[in-house]
Design a protein around this motif. Structure first.
Motif, PDB file in Angstrom:
ATOM      1  N   ALA A   1     -11.207   0.502   5.712  1.00 47.51           N
ATOM      2  CA  ALA A   1     -10.951  -0.960   5.373  1.00 47.51           C
ATOM      3  C   ALA A   1     -10.485  -1.377   6.490  1.00 47.51           C
ATOM      4  CB  ALA A   1      -9.995  -0.891   4.311  1.00 47.51           C
ATOM      5  N   THR A   2     -10.474  -2.748   6.903  1.00 46.58           N
ATOM      6  CA  THR A   2      -9.714  -3.531   7.881  1.00 46.58           C
ATOM      7  C   THR A   2      -8.469  -4.213   7.238  1.00 46.58           C
ATOM      8  OG1 THR A   2     -10.978  -5.581   7.824  1.00 46.58           O
ATOM      9  CG2 THR A   2     -11.676  -3.822   9.369  1.00 46.58           C
ATOM     10  N   ASP A   3      -8.546  -4.769   5.921  1.00 43.74           N
ATOM     11  CA  ASP A   3      -7.511  -5.424   5.425  1.00 43.74           C
ATOM     12  C   ASP A   3      -7.630  -6.870   6.152  1.00 43.74           C
ATOM     13  OD1 ASP A   3      -5.427  -6.052   3.686  1.00 43.74           O
ATOM     14  OD2 ASP A   3      -3.867  -5.526   4.725  1.00 43.74           O
ATOM     15  N   TYR A   4      -8.572  -7.336   6.627  1.00 45.20           N
ATOM     16  CA  TYR A   4      -8.904  -8.496   7.421  1.00 45.20           C
ATOM     17  C   TYR A   4      -8.201  -9.842   6.520  1.00 45.20           C
ATOM     18  CZ  TYR A   4     -10.817 -12.519   9.676  1.00 45.20           C
ATOM     19  OH  TYR A   4     -10.996 -13.849  10.380  1.00 45.20           O
TER      20      TYR A   4
ATOM     21  N   ASN B   1     -11.915  -8.708  -1.529  1.00 45.23           N
ATOM     22  CA  ASN B   1     -10.732  -8.695  -2.744  1.00 45.23           C
ATOM     23  C   ASN B   1     -10.039  -9.836  -2.395  1.00 45.23           C
ATOM     24  OD1 ASN B   1     -11.193  -6.163  -3.751  1.00 45.23           O
ATOM     25  ND2 ASN B   1     -10.513  -5.241  -1.729  1.00 45.23           N
ATOM     26  N   VAL B   2     -10.221 -11.026  -3.481  1.00 46.27           N
ATOM     27  CA  VAL B   2      -9.902 -12.282  -3.103  1.00 46.27           C
ATOM     28  C   VAL B   2      -8.357 -12.357  -3.424  1.00 46.27           C
ATOM     29  CG1 VAL B   2      -9.943 -12.910  -5.761  1.00 46.27           C
ATOM     30  CG2 VAL B   2     -10.219 -14.998  -3.889  1.00 46.27           C
ATOM     31  N   SER B   3      -7.803 -13.191  -2.343  1.00 44.19           N
ATOM     32  CA  SER B   3      -6.252 -13.069  -2.216  1.00 44.19           C
ATOM     33  C   SER B   3      -5.566 -13.808  -3.523  1.00 44.19           C
ATOM     34  CB  SER B   3      -5.913 -13.963  -1.049  1.00 44.19           C
ATOM     35  OG  SER B   3      -6.592 -13.271   0.053  1.00 44.19           O
ATOM     36  N   GLU B   4      -6.131 -14.683  -3.877  1.00 43.10           N
ATOM     37  CA  GLU B   4      -5.769 -15.171  -5.199  1.00 43.10           C
ATOM     38  C   GLU B   4      -5.582 -14.555  -6.247  1.00 43.10           C
ATOM     39  OE1 GLU B   4      -7.717 -16.902  -3.133  1.00 43.10           O
ATOM     40  OE2 GLU B   4      -6.454 -18.636  -2.459  1.00 43.10           O
ATOM     41  N   VAL B   5      -6.121 -13.038  -6.359  1.00 40.43           N
ATOM     42  CA  VAL B   5      -6.145 -12.484  -7.544  1.00 40.43           C
ATOM     43  C   VAL B   5      -4.584 -11.960  -7.935  1.00 40.43           C
ATOM     44  CG1 VAL B   5      -6.425 -10.129  -6.482  1.00 40.43           C
ATOM     45  CG2 VAL B   5      -7.033 -10.461  -8.946  1.00 40.43           C
TER      46      VAL B   5
ATOM     47  N   HIS C   1      -9.995  -9.873   2.688  1.00 41.41           N
ATOM     48  CA  HIS C   1      -9.282 -10.795   1.695  1.00 41.41           C
ATOM     49  C   HIS C   1      -9.904 -12.356   2.087  1.00 41.41           C
ATOM     50  CE1 HIS C   1      -6.914  -7.911   0.066  1.00 41.41           C
ATOM     51  NE2 HIS C   1      -6.520  -7.690   1.127  1.00 41.41           N
ATOM     52  N   HIS C   2     -10.662 -12.778   1.355  1.00 42.01           N
ATOM     53  CA  HIS C   2     -11.236 -14.085   1.541  1.00 42.01           C
ATOM     54  C   HIS C   2     -10.080 -14.961   0.585  1.00 42.01           C
ATOM     55  CE1 HIS C   2     -12.712 -13.095  -2.043  1.00 42.01           C
ATOM     56  NE2 HIS C   2     -13.630 -14.177  -2.365  1.00 42.01           N
TER      57      HIS C   2
END
Lengths: 337, 358
Positions: free
Chosen positions: B312-315, B88-92, B9-10
């Motif tokens: 997946a890390t979910d970082y 997977n962009v956090s803002e989505v 997540h960026h």
């Protein structure tokens, strides 16, 4: 022959006239004026496609439920009272159904037990209805449709659990119910078949809520029966409950140990409808691998249509385990002896 | 062979950073009205840290976790030897829930920002195309704009939407994705106006997070029963952060129901479990971890999921799965190789790492 207790047989109020003797003049008049036939929830939860016949009196119940493998049975009468919003009407309908259950079935045949119908969305009224009855009347459980307006762990429902615990009744969550809200977090499905599938996840949501809110700590003696829920999803959910509890337990500090420990002690599930593989060998392997058999209570779900493979499967179990599923688990659970 | 991380997540360093990617009209709207309808997401306040992030994931500049590429490179890609990471962009979760043209403008902006500030400078990164699932036209626009760029590997929609995924209103999105060979990824989150479970509203974040598996089941059932895969056979679905083991009991349940009730869905060509077996992939974090190895293995084998699980890390979220301890210790080396790399490489058609870096 060893005894067999069928933990889920459905009788139906055959019409308002059957419970009319237990209703006040006020409501009898209102129904007459409206030509009302009773809550519409029944046909919604059980459309004709899944019902072979409606069991509306003692003879029908005896023929359908006590002439086969089972020699005793637990009656669940779903009447859709939870969809009635008028607080007095939902309570009075519930009370009338219970009086009818007592007179028509329980007083007439001591092989039968029943679950109490209660106005679940009005917990104080539900608690009062529970306290009208005792185990001596033949009631052993409080029936709560699994679909509700709010998750059942929510503390507003606790008066129900307190009354049930007092009377020695189990809490029985059963497939179905009408809340007005969609049965999934993404709205309304298009078909009945999807809704039935989604119902398993509603059971999961209710279990999760009961765990999180502290039901198992607040009511230490209370038993929770899941009926017509399916059983195979349970282990997958317990893994997730346990994993998340490790992460989030400071938010719910009253949950002092892995949720799966409480759930395995305090929850039982009825067998029909089976959601196992159709091959009995594989089905038994699954039950054994996931350690599910000790949690199972035999049920036929008569008169709903599922096929006979539940009995086929149980027949294949080793005798000792079969006896447990068919009777001993239920005997212990409901204190039948 | 390095790892492929299928859920990173960026995030915007601050809301103001979206402004250069919005035109004047939406800049003004964003400032003066802003996003609405987000109240239920505050469930997290009772338990997690800021932005549900690892406490050590704040970059040196003090801005939001996941917002600084050099730090993400160092803390995630370099440290764990990651060949490819899928963003997977956090803002989505907020943007795609905004109604109408505003949500469309925000989503367009965030995809452009991802391309310019993450994919251009870092060849190891890939991204999902953020899409507004309940604004089909806008979603189609984004697939159209980015769907041919190999750095965008899938279309990302939220878990909680207005209707179950099999509903026909969404089929144009699936068709557009499948035509370009892009899977549809579904990530937990979204705001639909419905309670977050069929049983009603939760009280706790514990319930919220644990309960995400419920809508996933409803979506899987809906996709299988509504004939989507008969109509769009190339469609692939990736369920992100929702576990996988429940798919096995669900497949049995659906087959049973179909056996009894198939007259209700007479057009369906095959048993529901066949669609579930063929069209679904799952990311691992947070993976099921029963104590008993046999239980885990049973679930993986029952639907052939060894080919369908993707690491997946979910970082940078707090429940980050470190690669050296993310998977159950009892998994074989061969299974781990598939889950860490091969399954995702094949699904996303990624070139061997050396080629990508050349």
């Amino acid at each position: 022959m060893s005894p067999v207790f069928d933990c889920d047989v459905h009788c139906d109020v055959p019409g308002l006239e059957a419970i009319a003797p237990y209703l006040s003049r006020h409501w009898r008049d209102r129904f007459g004026e409206n030509r009302w036939a009773g809550p519409a929830g029944i046909g919604h939860v059980y459309p004709p496609a899944v019902v072979s016949e409606r069991l509306g009196d003692l003879e029908a119940v005896r023929a359908a439920a006590l002439s086969g493998p089972a020699d005793r049975a637990l009656l669940n009468c779903y009447y859709g009272v939870e969809m009635i919003r008028h607080p007095d009407l939902t309570a009075e309908l519930s009370a009338a159904v219970n009086s009818w259950l007592r007179e028509e079935f329980l007083a007439a045949d001591d092989r039968l037990r029943a679950s109490l119908v209660v106005p679940v969305e009005y917990p104080e009224a539900a608690a009062a209805e529970i306290r009208r009855w005792s185990r001596e009347d033949g009631f052993v459980q409080v029936l709560m449709p699994v679909v509700s307006q709010t998750t059942y762990g929510n503390r507003r429902y606790w008066p129900i659990y307190r009354a049930a615990a007092e009377r020695g009744f189990a809490i029985g969550l059963h497939f179905g119910g009408v809340s007005g809200a969609p049965p999934t977090a993404s709205g309304w499905p298009d078909s009945y078949i999807e809704e039935v599938a989604a119902n398993a996840s509603v059971f999961q949501g209710q279990l999760l809520s009961l765990v999180a809110e502290g039901f198992f700590q607040e009511f230490p003696g209370l038993r929770l029966t899941l009926m017509e829920s399916g059983v195979t999803w349970l282990p997958t959910i317990l893994w997730r409950f346990d994993k998340m509890w490790k992460s989030y337990r400071r938010e719910i500090p009253w949950v002092k140990r892995l949720p799966s420990i409480d759930l395995r002690e305090r929850v039982r599930l009825t067998t029909q409808p089976l959601d196992l593989p159709t091959d009995p060998g594989r089905a038994l392997e699954f039950l054994e691998t996931m350690e599910l058999e000790p949690l199972l209570l035999y049920s036929s779900d008569r008169p709903h249509l599922h096929g006979a493979d539940c009995e086929v499967l149980i027949e294949r179990m080793p005798a000792e385990r079969r006896a447990k599923v068919l009777y001993e688990n239920a005997e212990q659970w409901y204190g039948l002896a | 062979m390095g790892l492929i991380d299928c859920d990173i997540h960026h995030m915007l360093p601050s809301q103001a950073q979206i402004m250069p990617y919005l035109d004047e009209r939406w800049r003004r709207y964003h400032e003066r009205f802003g996003m609405r309808g987000l109240l239920e997401t505050q469930y997290w306040v009772t338990t997690t840290h800021v932005a549900a992030a690892r406490v050590d994931s704040f970059p040196p500049n003090g801005l939001m976790p996941g917002s600084d590429l050099p730090f993400l490179r160092e803390q995630l890609l370099d440290e764990w030897g990651i060949d490819y990471g899928v963003l997977n962009v956090s803002e989505v979760f907020q943007f795609s829930a905004q109604k109408g043209d505003y949500g469309a403008a925000l989503t367009r902006a965030i995809n452009d920002w991802t391309l310019a500030e993450w994919l251009e400078p870092e060849p190891r990164l890939r991204s999902s195309i953020a899409a507004t699932v309940d604004n089909v036209e806008a979603a189609l626009g984004e697939i159209e704009r980015h769907g041919e760029d190999p750095r965008f590997v899938q279309v990302l929609i939220t878990l909680r939407n207005e209707a179950p995924m099999g509903d026909r209103r969404y089929w144009p999105i699936y068709r557009a994705a499948a035509e370009r060979g892009l899977p549809i990824a579904v990530h937990v989150g979204g705001i639909a106006g419905h309670p977050p479970s069929g049983a009603g509203w939760h009280s706790f974040y514990f319930e919220m997070h644990t309960g995400h598996v419920q809508p996933y089941q409803a979506h899987a059932a809906s996709l299988a029963l509504n004939g989507v895969f008969d109509e769009i056979p190339e469609l692939k679905i990736v369920f992100v952060e929702g576990g996988f083991s429940w798919m096995v009991p669900l497949s049995w349940r659906l087959d049973r129901l179909w056996g009894v009730l198939r007259e209700e869905v007479p057009d369906l060509r095959r048993a529901p479990s066949e669609y579930l077996r063929e069209h679904f992939w799952f990311t691992t974090q947070p993976i099921e971890e029963p104590d008993d190895e046999a239980q885990f293995e049973y679930m993986v084998e029952a639907l052939g999921l060894e080919e369908r699980l993707m690491f997946a890390t979910d970082y940078p979220h707090w429940d980050f799965d470190a690669p050296d301890r993310a998977l159950p210790r009892y998994l074989s080396a061969a299974a781990k190789a598939k889950i860490f790399n091969a399954n995702a490489r094949s699904l996303y058609d990624l070139p061997a790492a050396a080629e990508a870096l050349a």
